[in-house]
Design a protein around this motif. Structure first.
Motif, PDB file in Angstrom:
ATOM      1  N   ALA A 290     -56.620   3.454  29.452  1.00  0.00           N
ATOM      2  CA  ALA A 290     -56.136   2.132  29.045  1.00  0.00           C
ATOM      3  C   ALA A 290     -54.749   1.838  29.587  1.00  0.00           C
ATOM      4  N   HIS A 291     -54.500   0.551  29.795  1.00  0.00           N
ATOM      5  CA  HIS A 291     -53.144   0.034  29.907  1.00  0.00           C
ATOM      6  C   HIS A 291     -52.756  -0.417  28.500  1.00  0.00           C
ATOM      7  N   LEU A 292     -52.047   0.453  27.818  1.00  0.00           N
ATOM      8  CA  LEU A 292     -51.671   0.217  26.424  1.00  0.00           C
ATOM      9  C   LEU A 292     -50.472  -0.723  26.367  1.00  0.00           C
ATOM     10  N   TYR A 293     -50.441  -1.538  25.341  1.00  0.00           N
ATOM     11  CA  TYR A 293     -49.276  -2.404  25.150  1.00  0.00           C
ATOM     12  C   TYR A 293     -49.031  -2.583  23.668  1.00  0.00           C
ATOM     13  N   PHE A 294     -47.791  -2.905  23.336  1.00  0.00           N
ATOM     14  CA  PHE A 294     -47.412  -3.075  21.942  1.00  0.00           C
ATOM     15  C   PHE A 294     -47.588  -4.549  21.567  1.00  0.00           C
ATOM     16  N   GLU A 295     -48.537  -4.780  20.687  1.00  0.00           N
ATOM     17  CA  GLU A 295     -48.935  -6.133  20.315  1.00  0.00           C
ATOM     18  C   GLU A 295     -47.964  -6.691  19.284  1.00  0.00           C
ATOM     19  N   ASP A 296     -47.500  -7.925  19.550  1.00  0.00           N
ATOM     20  CA  ASP A 296     -46.612  -8.571  18.577  1.00  0.00           C
ATOM     21  C   ASP A 296     -47.211  -9.844  18.001  1.00  0.00           C
ATOM     22  N   GLY A 297     -48.467 -10.144  18.362  1.00  0.00           N
ATOM     23  CA  GLY A 297     -49.136 -11.320  17.812  1.00  0.00           C
ATOM     24  C   GLY A 297     -48.836 -12.611  18.530  1.00  0.00           C
TER      25      GLY A 297
ATOM     26  N   GLY B 172     -49.305 -13.280  21.822  1.00  0.00           N
ATOM     27  CA  GLY B 172     -50.172 -13.565  22.955  1.00  0.00           C
ATOM     28  C   GLY B 172     -49.445 -13.540  24.280  1.00  0.00           C
ATOM     29  N   ARG B 173     -48.110 -13.357  24.249  1.00  0.00           N
ATOM     30  CA  ARG B 173     -47.348 -13.297  25.494  1.00  0.00           C
ATOM     31  C   ARG B 173     -47.585 -11.972  26.203  1.00  0.00           C
ATOM     32  N   ARG B 174     -47.359 -11.971  27.493  1.00  0.00           N
ATOM     33  CA  ARG B 174     -47.478 -10.737  28.270  1.00  0.00           C
ATOM     34  C   ARG B 174     -46.344  -9.797  27.877  1.00  0.00           C
ATOM     35  N   PRO B 175     -46.653  -8.552  27.561  1.00  0.00           N
ATOM     36  CA  PRO B 175     -45.584  -7.617  27.180  1.00  0.00           C
ATOM     37  C   PRO B 175     -44.713  -7.264  28.376  1.00  0.00           C
ATOM     38  N   ASP B 176     -43.536  -6.766  28.105  1.00  0.00           N
ATOM     39  CA  ASP B 176     -42.652  -6.363  29.190  1.00  0.00           C
ATOM     40  C   ASP B 176     -43.228  -5.194  29.976  1.00  0.00           C
ATOM     41  N   HIS B 177     -43.913  -4.289  29.285  1.00  0.00           N
ATOM     42  CA  HIS B 177     -44.440  -3.105  29.958  1.00  0.00           C
ATOM     43  C   HIS B 177     -45.797  -2.710  29.368  1.00  0.00           C
ATOM     44  N   PHE B 178     -46.578  -2.058  30.208  1.00  0.00           N
ATOM     45  CA  PHE B 178     -47.801  -1.403  29.772  1.00  0.00           C
ATOM     46  C   PHE B 178     -47.592   0.104  29.891  1.00  0.00           C
ATOM     47  N   PHE B 179     -48.460   0.875  29.227  1.00  0.00           N
ATOM     48  CA  PHE B 179     -48.285   2.319  29.170  1.00  0.00           C
ATOM     49  C   PHE B 179     -49.633   3.014  29.339  1.00  0.00           C
TER      50      PHE B 179
ATOM     51  N   THR C   9     -56.888  -3.314  29.225  1.00  0.00           N
ATOM     52  CA  THR C   9     -55.834  -3.326  28.217  1.00  0.00           C
ATOM     53  C   THR C   9     -56.337  -2.926  26.834  1.00  0.00           C
ATOM     54  N   TYR C  10     -55.432  -2.330  26.078  1.00  0.00           N
ATOM     55  CA  TYR C  10     -55.724  -1.927  24.699  1.00  0.00           C
ATOM     56  C   TYR C  10     -54.433  -2.084  23.907  1.00  0.00           C
ATOM     57  N   ALA C  11     -54.517  -2.805  22.784  1.00  0.00           N
ATOM     58  CA  ALA C  11     -53.328  -3.124  21.999  1.00  0.00           C
ATOM     59  C   ALA C  11     -52.992  -2.023  21.003  1.00  0.00           C
ATOM     60  N   LEU C  12     -51.719  -1.695  20.936  1.00  0.00           N
ATOM     61  CA  LEU C  12     -51.202  -0.787  19.921  1.00  0.00           C
ATOM     62  C   LEU C  12     -50.266  -1.551  18.991  1.00  0.00           C
ATOM     63  N   SER C  13     -50.278  -1.171  17.736  1.00  0.00           N
ATOM     64  CA  SER C  13     -49.386  -1.788  16.754  1.00  0.00           C
ATOM     65  C   SER C  13     -49.300  -0.854  15.552  1.00  0.00           C
ATOM     66  N   GLU C  14     -48.375  -1.138  14.656  1.00  0.00           N
ATOM     67  CA  GLU C  14     -48.292  -0.347  13.435  1.00  0.00           C
ATOM     68  C   GLU C  14     -49.553  -0.524  12.595  1.00  0.00           C
TER      69      GLU C  14
ATOM     70  N   ARG D  11     -52.321 -17.069  38.936  1.00  0.00           N
ATOM     71  CA  ARG D  11     -51.400 -17.950  38.203  1.00  0.00           C
ATOM     72  C   ARG D  11     -52.120 -18.589  37.007  1.00  0.00           C
ATOM     73  N   TYR D  12     -53.392 -18.902  37.192  1.00  0.00           N
ATOM     74  CA  TYR D  12     -54.189 -19.437  36.084  1.00  0.00           C
ATOM     75  C   TYR D  12     -54.261 -18.420  34.954  1.00  0.00           C
ATOM     76  N   MET D  13     -54.539 -17.158  35.295  1.00  0.00           N
ATOM     77  CA  MET D  13     -54.593 -16.115  34.259  1.00  0.00           C
ATOM     78  C   MET D  13     -53.250 -15.954  33.579  1.00  0.00           C
ATOM     79  N   GLU D  14     -52.177 -16.031  34.325  1.00  0.00           N
ATOM     80  CA  GLU D  14     -50.853 -15.882  33.734  1.00  0.00           C
ATOM     81  C   GLU D  14     -50.567 -16.979  32.715  1.00  0.00           C
ATOM     82  N   ARG D  15     -51.163 -18.156  32.918  1.00  0.00           N
ATOM     83  CA  ARG D  15     -50.971 -19.251  31.957  1.00  0.00           C
ATOM     84  C   ARG D  15     -51.907 -19.128  30.763  1.00  0.00           C
ATOM     85  N   HIS D  16     -53.168 -18.753  31.011  1.00  0.00           N
ATOM     86  CA  HIS D  16     -54.193 -18.844  29.972  1.00  0.00           C
ATOM     87  C   HIS D  16     -54.501 -17.521  29.273  1.00  0.00           C
ATOM     88  N   GLU D  17     -54.366 -16.404  29.948  1.00  0.00           N
ATOM     89  CA  GLU D  17     -54.570 -15.093  29.324  1.00  0.00           C
ATOM     90  C   GLU D  17     -53.600 -14.102  29.967  1.00  0.00           C
TER      91      GLU D  17
END
Length: 786
Positions: free
Chosen positions: A248-255, A257-264, A311-316, A765-771
């Motif tokens: 996975a490209h893990l990321y820390f989900e903050d709710g 929907g924005r692109r995170p600064d980094h994936f892991f 992608t796979y979201a991580l959160s508390e 660019r479309y993906m960057e706007r919509h997902e």
């Protein structure tokens, strides 16, 4: 003899005085004829060179299928250089893997593994492979908007030459049109001058390092602490989680929907938390680690390419959820499993101590991620999985409360030993015995499964037997598309009623994952890959057989025969289970087409969790536009819905359409992107070879849906909103190759368009706007020459 400067990271050997004579270099290069002066300020890899690579190079040079293994997503990949050894080839024995950041850590180590520099040359910058390839690309201009010459070989079957610096003269003479970027407009004068100046300055190294925020560091510590706890139960849970998230490209989900600064990525590391990660460099994530290790999160470096961005979201909340699922009820483990062949081959016995419901629920919660791993997983192009599946089908899941493997401990204990997977042994001599061994166990399992379900649910399954997403999880309904040698998956039931729909229970889901992801070695032998492919054939048949349980018993054999026409009947006789014509279903049917009625029932019973309602491809009442469509989308869907889901016998343009195309539409104020996906029909998908003999082209259809539903576009069309009716009319009127060529001439985006690269990146660019979380650079290696 001139003094030589050495640049440690790149191992470069460039004449020290070369920068003093930069203006003279252009006069020496007849191919480039560069008239643009070098940049006024020193050239930076990060700010000047990397954007050029991301714009015009990474679309081909990413992942294992990168030509000549030249991976340009990172500075380290450029430093490593290229290899003449292809990753995708038939081998009698497994090869040593060549994974960037894992299998070697220095330039010298990569040179020992046969990689050669593309930026270094003892003869000067003009002899480096990078410079000469880019100069060769500028030496021959293609006619804008016209097809490429026939002697330019494109696609995955292209024989990559991979010339070393010493062989560049021969390459340029034999392949004068083979400069880079291949078969597209060359670098601009300014871009070429920038690369040239960077090389002349000694190719100052780029920086792949990542600076983490305080919050990212906090969350990393929390997850690493959770994964590295003492105690056998915690260690077994951590191993299962690692084997399911390593890709996975893990990321820390903050709710937001924005692109995170980094994936892991999640790694097994020789070093403890707080120290730099040193990966355990085993070919597979469940190979013996060979010593002490810790689970670590490591930032993903460089550019994101769409085909590997899973992608796979991580959160508390997610961590608390996992803790609850695994530890809410008491269980114990006396001895931790090891990493022997048998333990790697059978995750059901290896992780038998873990609560089965927890394992299944975690996979259900993020089913799109798990299906995506074996659709877009370690193979990059999914070639092992694709020729065993239909071009489009739906997938749903058995409800945990109706899955005997979850609810019946005795059944689970008796069937788990039968669920092992082949492919651990990799020689050709192992192919036959391994296949016989594991296929027999699979057939024994199917018999036990049939009898157990007949006893536990004598009236048969009903709609409650299918997972409803716990009321709100849209992962419950998926659509899988095959695009010849690659595939994609999206949430929702997209397209017309498919020929087959899969109902997957936990054993099917987990076996698919371990077969195609955990236990699959892209560098493995032909025997290993054949065993993987053959067993997935059985998994597909198992999912289809499970679906048949929901259909009327008297119709099952007819439906199964339709799925396995002609030569497929051989497999029905020798490999697959017979259709059960006796055990009832608890679903009432009222038509002569029960498979369509079942698919219709999925749409009606689970409408509230269908992420992508689709009146475009299933237009029943004349209203073929999605209710949530915007003004421009309504115009597109009104114009194109009459083309959707029609067979090629009725809509001949389908015969010339590529597997996966994108349609770019704008009205001057807004723009959108639609996917045009060709669904090829086959009499059966039961064999490794002879696909053309089973092809039924008159039954091919187009699925049309908004968004980017693919990673590898074969072609793109661009249409203004005002021209949508004309585009639709041209599609309807195309009945010959000449008509299709005229369609491409008017609306197609050929590789030779002067603004090709700007248009090619429009879907990104479309993906960057919509997902934005899912956005990445698309792959150009399959883009056709129409």
């Amino acid at each position: 003899m001139a003094a030589v400067r050495r640049f440690p990271l790149f191992g470069a050997r460039l004449p020290a005085l070369i920068t003093l004579f930069l203006p003279l270099l252009g006069a020496c290069d007849d191919a480039a004829k560069a008239a643009v002066p070098p940049p006024a300020s020193p050239v930076s890899f990060q700010s000047d060179v990397r954007p050029i690579l991301e714009d015009k190079c990474i679309a081909c040079h990413g992942c294992y299928d990168s030509p000549c293994q030249l991976k340009l997503e990172t500075a380290a990949g450029l430093d490593r250089g290229a290899s003449t050894e292809p990753v995708y080839k038939q081998r009698t024995r497994a090869a040593d893997p060549t994974r960037l950041f894992i299998d070697a850590s220095t330039t010298a180590q990569w040179r020992d593994r046969g990689f050669f520099s593309v930026i270094d040359s003892t003869e000067g910058l003009e002899e480096s492979v990078l410079y000469r390839m880019l100069a060769l690309g500028r030496a021959h201009e293609f006619t804008p908007g016209e097809p490429l010459p026939d002697d330019i070989q494109l696609g995955l079957k292209r024989t990559n030459q991979c010339p070393t610096p010493e062989r560049m003269d021969d390459y340029a003479q034999t392949h004068p049109l083979g400069g880079m970027p291949l078969g597209t407009p060359a670098l601009t004068e300014q871009e070429f001058a920038t690369i040239r100046a960077w090389l002349a300055a000694g190719a100052p190294p780029g920086d792949d390092s990542v600076t983490l925020s305080a919050d990212e560091q906090r969350q990393i510590r929390a997850w690493e602490n959770w994964l590295n706890r003492d105690g056998k139960r915690q260690q077994l849970v951590a191993r299962w989680v690692f084997e399911h998230l390593f890709l996975a490209h893990l990321y820390f989900e903050d709710g937001s929907g924005r692109r995170p600064d980094h994936f892991f990525t999640l790694e097994r590391s020789r070093t403890a938390p707080g120290k730099p990660v040193v990966p355990v460099a085993t070919p597979r994530p469940n190979d013996p680690p060979g010593g002490e290790f810790w689970y670590r999160l490591r930032p993903v470096r460089g550019a994101i390419v769409h085909k590997t961005h899973i992608t796979y979201a991580l959160s508390e909340d997610k961590r608390r959820h996992l803790e609850h699922l695994f530890f809410a009820e008491p269980w114990s483990v006396n001895t931790l499993p090891g990493y022997s062949e048998d333990e790697r081959a059978n995750p059901f016995t290896t992780f038998a101590a873990l609560p089965a419901r927890a394992r299944y629920q975690i996979m259900l919660d993020d089913a799109e991620y798990f299906v995506r791993t074996f659709i877009r997983g370690p193979v990059c192009r999914g070639q092992i999985a694709t020729d065993v599946i239909r071009d489009r089908f739906w997938a749903v899941f058995q409800d945990p409360d109706h899955d005997l493997y979850i609810t019946d401990a005795d059944y689970r204990a008796s069937t788990s030993p039968l669920l092992g997977l082949p492919g651990q042994e990799g020689t050709l001599l192992d192919l036959g015995p391994q296949w016989i061994r594991y296929s027999k166990r699979r057939n024994d399992y199917l018999r036990q499964r049939h009898d157990a379900y007949a006893r536990s649910a004598p009236s048969g399954p009903d709609w409650n037997s299918i997972w409803n997403g716990d009321g709100d999880n849209t992962n419950a309904l998926l659509t899988i598309f095959r695009h010849h040698d690659n595939s994609s998956v999206r949430q929702g039931l997209i397209g017309d009623y498919p020929l087959t729909t899969w109902v997957m229970d936990y054993p099917l889901f987990e076996r698919s994952y371990y077969n195609l992801v955990v236990n699959f070695d892209v560098f493995g032998s032909v025997s290993h890959q054949a065993q993987t492919r053959l067993y997935f054939d059985l998994i597909r048949n198992g999912a289809e057989q499970n679906t048949l349980r929901f259909l009327p018993p008297t119709a099952r054999k007819t439906i199964l025969d339709n799925w396995y026409q002609n030569t497929g009947k051989i497999k029905l006789l020798i490999s697959y289970a017979d259709a059960d014509g006796e055990t009832p279903t608890a679903i009432d049917y009222h038509s002569a087409t029960p498979m369509d009625e079942f698919n219709s029932g999925l749409l009606s019973h689970f409408a509230n969790i269908n992420a992508r309602p689709d009146p475009i491809n299933r237009c029943a009442d004349g209203d073929c536009v999605r209710p949530e469509a915007g003004a421009l989308e309504r115009r597109v869907e009104t114009a194109l819905a009459p083309l959707a889901s029609r067979p090629a016998a009725d809509l001949p343009v389908v015969n010339w359409m590529p597997e996966a195309s994108l349609l770019l539409v704008d009205d001057g104020r807004d723009s959108t992107v639609y996917s045009l996906l060709r669904n090829r029909a086959h009499s059966n998908v039961a064999f490794l070879f002879g696909e053309s003999l089973r092809y039924q082209p008159e039954k091919d259809t187009l699925t049309i849906y908004p968004g980017v539903l693919l990673s590898y576009p074969n072609f793109m069309f661009q249409v203004s909103a005002a021209d949508l009716p004309a585009f639709a009319t041209a599609m309807k009127n195309t009945t010959s190759q000449a008509d299709f060529t005229a369609l491409v001439e008017r609306f197609g985006v050929r590789r030779t368009e002067t603004d090709f690269w700007q248009r090619f990146h429009t879907p990104q660019r479309y993906m960057e706007r919509h997902e934005p979380i899912q956005a990445g650079i698309l792959d150009l290696n399959r883009y056709g020459n129409f």
